[in-house]
Scaffold this active site. Structure first.
Site, short mmCIF file in Angstrom:
data_model
loop_
_atom_site.label_atom_id
_atom_site.label_comp_id
_atom_site.label_asym_id
_atom_site.label_seq_id
_atom_site.Cartn_x
_atom_site.Cartn_y
_atom_site.Cartn_z
N ASP A 1 3.18 5.50 -6.85
CA ASP A 1 4.24 5.43 -6.02
C ASP A 1 5.67 5.12 -6.87
O ASP A 1 6.59 5.33 -6.31
CB ASP A 1 3.99 4.24 -5.17
CG ASP A 1 2.88 4.50 -4.12
OD1 ASP A 1 2.90 5.66 -3.87
OD2 ASP A 1 2.06 3.62 -3.91
N HIS B 1 0.95 -1.17 -0.01
CA HIS B 1 0.15 0.01 0.00
C HIS B 1 0.79 1.12 -0.13
O HIS B 1 1.77 1.57 -0.75
CB HIS B 1 -0.82 0.03 1.05
CG HIS B 1 -2.15 0.90 1.39
ND1 HIS B 1 -2.51 1.60 0.20
CD2 HIS B 1 -2.85 1.15 2.36
CE1 HIS B 1 -3.66 2.63 0.83
NE2 HIS B 1 -3.75 2.15 1.93
N HIS C 1 -1.63 -2.58 -9.51
CA HIS C 1 -2.89 -2.04 -8.76
C HIS C 1 -4.08 -2.85 -8.69
O HIS C 1 -4.56 -3.36 -9.64
CB HIS C 1 -3.20 -0.62 -9.22
CG HIS C 1 -3.84 0.42 -8.07
ND1 HIS C 1 -5.11 0.19 -7.76
CD2 HIS C 1 -3.08 1.08 -7.40
CE1 HIS C 1 -5.32 0.98 -7.03
NE2 HIS C 1 -4.05 1.76 -6.50
N1 CMC Z 1 5.55 -7.61 -9.90
C1 CMC Z 1 5.32 -8.69 -10.65
N2 CMC Z 1 4.19 -9.38 -10.84
C2 CMC Z 1 3.09 -8.81 -10.18
C3 CMC Z 1 3.17 -7.47 -9.54
C4 CMC Z 1 4.40 -6.88 -9.54
N3 CMC Z 1 4.38 -5.71 -8.89
N4 CMC Z 1 1.77 -7.26 -9.11
C5 CMC Z 1 1.00 -8.20 -9.18
N5 CMC Z 1 1.65 -9.20 -10.24
C6 CMC Z 1 1.27 -10.39 -10.60
C7 CMC Z 1 0.86 -11.39 -9.74
O1 CMC Z 1 2.11 -12.25 -9.28
C8 CMC Z 1 -0.15 -12.30 -10.50
O2 CMC Z 1 0.39 -13.13 -11.41
P1 CMC Z 1 -0.32 -14.49 -11.70
O3 CMC Z 1 -1.73 -13.86 -12.21
O4 CMC Z 1 0.41 -14.99 -12.68
O5 CMC Z 1 -0.50 -15.06 -10.45
C9 CMC Z 1 -0.89 -11.13 -11.20
O6 CMC Z 1 0.03 -9.97 -11.44
C10 CMC Z 1 -2.20 -10.48 -10.54
O7 CMC Z 1 -1.48 -9.97 -9.09
P2 CMC Z 1 -2.62 -9.88 -8.08
O8 CMC Z 1 -1.91 -10.14 -6.77
O9 CMC Z 1 -4.04 -10.58 -8.09
O10 CMC Z 1 -2.84 -8.12 -7.94
P3 CMC Z 1 -3.73 -7.51 -6.70
O11 CMC Z 1 -4.72 -6.88 -7.36
O12 CMC Z 1 -4.11 -8.43 -5.70
O13 CMC Z 1 -2.22 -6.77 -6.12
C11 CMC Z 1 -0.75 -4.85 -5.48
C12 CMC Z 1 -2.24 -5.39 -6.37
C13 CMC Z 1 -0.91 -3.51 -5.88
C14 CMC Z 1 -0.85 -5.34 -4.28
C15 CMC Z 1 0.30 -5.62 -6.44
O14 CMC Z 1 0.36 -5.50 -7.92
C16 CMC Z 1 1.70 -5.25 -5.84
O15 CMC Z 1 2.03 -5.89 -4.89
N6 CMC Z 1 2.20 -4.39 -6.47
C17 CMC Z 1 3.70 -3.86 -6.12
C18 CMC Z 1 3.27 -3.00 -4.71
C19 CMC Z 1 2.91 -1.68 -5.13
O16 CMC Z 1 3.37 -0.94 -5.82
N7 CMC Z 1 1.97 -1.34 -4.15
C20 CMC Z 1 1.30 0.15 -4.57
C21 CMC Z 1 0.14 0.19 -4.99
S1 CMC Z 1 -0.48 1.92 -5.48
C22 CMC Z 1 -0.89 2.78 -3.81
C23 CMC Z 1 -1.85 2.55 -3.14
O17 CMC Z 1 -2.80 2.89 -3.73
O18 CMC Z 1 -1.94 2.07 -2.26
#
Ligand code: CMC
Length: 426
Positions: A362, A263, A304
């Site tokens: 971010d 986050h 995201h």
């Molecule tokens: N790098 C590599 N792979 C990723 C990433 C990433 N940053 N984010 C998601 N994936 C992959 C994930 O492994 C999954 O792959 P598969 O379908 O093969 O299993 C796929 O993409 C879908 O991911 P998800 O976990 O279902 O996505 P989510 O919507 O649950 O998570 C997130 C969103 C923001 C937590 C995640 O993208 C992440 O951890 N990003 C890095 C941390 C980050 O930059 N966070 C800030 C978000 S913006 C600030 C805010 O609003 O708080």
């Protein structure tokens, strides 16, 4: 006529009304299911609207973000953070006199009780400022507990002004404590962003000397982070607030939730990741690590939960970021080059394209803050300052209408009832 959906479980059919949104998706109202003895299962709340709200609208597929109906791009280019605070809290943009009186209310409440220095003195010098800031905000409850009637709308608005006014001061106190430097008092002659920068990077007893470029970038970062509907920290504030706890305690809970790298902690994590990569030549290796199913590494600042096209805040922040890099003359900085290479590879790689993983706000705010020389440990604190009006607006919105204590259910998968066996017989 109200649209309905029916579900049949164990041969019994229940009709559920569909609630229409003013924008975006309608939702199935499942509240009636409890009377039928049925719960829904939605870990992470991916399919669940936890409340109704009039504050912020996001269309993640179209990359739209509206605060009280106003597009984020227009606000970022034409407004400023304090005006956006007023908008979020009051539903409408202020007239000039409303703005002036709001600004003077904020400026008049920027100081904190001198005893508060002792809260910071209780922390070791290397303590993370988020730990100090969450403690200090919870500490405000001790000063204002008696005079905060959460059922009174004026008291709630007073709390909102107080928190928006005092959060930069508490954040700067945490930062100065970590550096072992004397605290710089708030200065009413400066803008909101200038005052924060002066309290952090100025010297006690000396005249302020804040770069207008940095102050402008900081104000934009605050504004772009001001609200983001029911994200993890805002939902935490609502959940804590639903117990009728003191608002400063509820906001402190939100600050703790924001801290995580998934986050608000992502902007700090972006810089830590860039440092770890260290050189442009290693970018591909890290992109491969991020794609490897057997490696838990993720590219920080990418992806995201809601935006699956692009993050409109990232587009605005990207413009600021590039302008700041040119103005600061740091385009050749090694880490910034790593960032640019990473952005290029990830935007062209099928893994990221297929999963709709774009650089988020971010990514660009982390790089911008690095370019203007802000220490990494302050990044998430800066997000905290920006998000304060959003948290307090959502808390106020919840308390302004009937609400229930948040109490989710669970799908129990543990042992059935069994008898205790004394330790000597196990
Ligand atoms: N790098 C590599 N792979 C990723 C990433 C990433 N940053 N984010 C998601 N994936 C992959 C994930 O492994 C999954 O792959 P598969 O379908 O093969 O299993 C796929 O993409 C879908 O991911 P998800 O976990 O279902 O996505 P989510 O919507 O649950 O998570 C997130 C969103 C923001 C937590 C995640 O993208 C992440 O951890 N990003 C890095 C941390 C980050 O930059 N966070 C800030 C978000 S913006 C600030 C805010 O609003 O708080």
């Amino acid at each position: 006529m109200t649209e309905k959906v029916s579900i049949t479980i164990d041969g019994k059919t229940t009709e559920l009304p569909v609630l229409k949104a003013s924008e975006g998706r309608s939702v199935v109202d499942v509240r009636g299911l409890i009377a039928e003895g049925i719960f829904t299962f939605d870990p992470g709340f991916l399919s669940t609207a936890s409340c109704d709200s009039k504050v912020t609208y996001i269309d993640g597929d179209a990359g739209i973000l509206l605060y009280r109906g106003y597009p984020i791009e227009q606000l970022a280019n034409q407004s400023n953070h304090l005006e956006v605070c007023y908008l979020l809290l009051n539903d409408e943009l202020p007239s000039q006199s409303q703005y002036d009186s709001f600004e003077s209310s904020i400026k008049s409440q920027q100081t904190v009780d001198p005893n508060f220095q002792n809260i910071f003195n209780g922390f070791t010098q290397g303590a993370h400022p988020m730990s100090m800031v969450s403690a200090a905000v919870a500490g405000l409850a001790s000063l204002f507990h008696e005079e905060t009637d959460i059922t009174n709308a004026d008291d709630r608005m007073q709390t909102a002004h107080r928190l928006i006014a005092k959060i930069p001061t508490l954040a700067a106190m945490a930062y100065k404590h970590g550096r072992g430097e004397a605290f710089v008092e708030p200065n009413d002659d400066l803008t909101y962003a200038e005052n924060f920068l002066n309290m952090c990077f100025g010297t006690a007893g000396e005249d302020p000397n804040v770069s207008p470029t940095i102050a402008k970038a900081m104000d934009r970062i605050f504004l772009l982070h001001a609200d983001h509907e029911q994200n993890a920290s805002t939902s935490t504030v609502r959940m804590a607030g639903s117990t009728d706890c003191n608002p400063y305690a509820a906001i402190s809970a939100g600050i703790c939730a924001l801290w995580g790298p998934a986050h608000g902690g992502a902007n700090e994590a972006v810089l830590l990741m860039l440092n770890e990569i260290g050189d442009e030549s290693r970018v591909e290796e890290y992109v491969n690590k991020a794609k490897d199913k057997n490696d838990s590494f993720k590219l920080m600042g990418f992806g995201h939960r809601v935006y699956k096209n692009f993050d409109p805040r990232a587009t605005v922040m990207q413009e600021s970021c590039h302008a700041v890099l040119v103005e600061q003359g740091v385009e050749d900085d090694a880490l910034l080059k790593v960032a640019q290479r990473l952005e290029k590879i990830a935007r062209e790689d099928d893994y990221f394209i297929e999963r709709k993983l774009y650089p988020n706000i971010d990514f660009y705010s982390g790089i911008t803050l690095k370019a203007v020389g802000i220490p990494t440990e302050l990044f998430t604190v800066i997000f905290t300052l920006g998000r304060m009006p959003g948290w307090i607006t959502h808390w106020n919105e919840m308390l302004s209408a009937p609400y229930k204590i948040a109490r989710p259910r669970q799908l129990y998968l543990g042992e059935s009832s069994r008898d205790y066996v004394s330790i000597s017989d196990r």
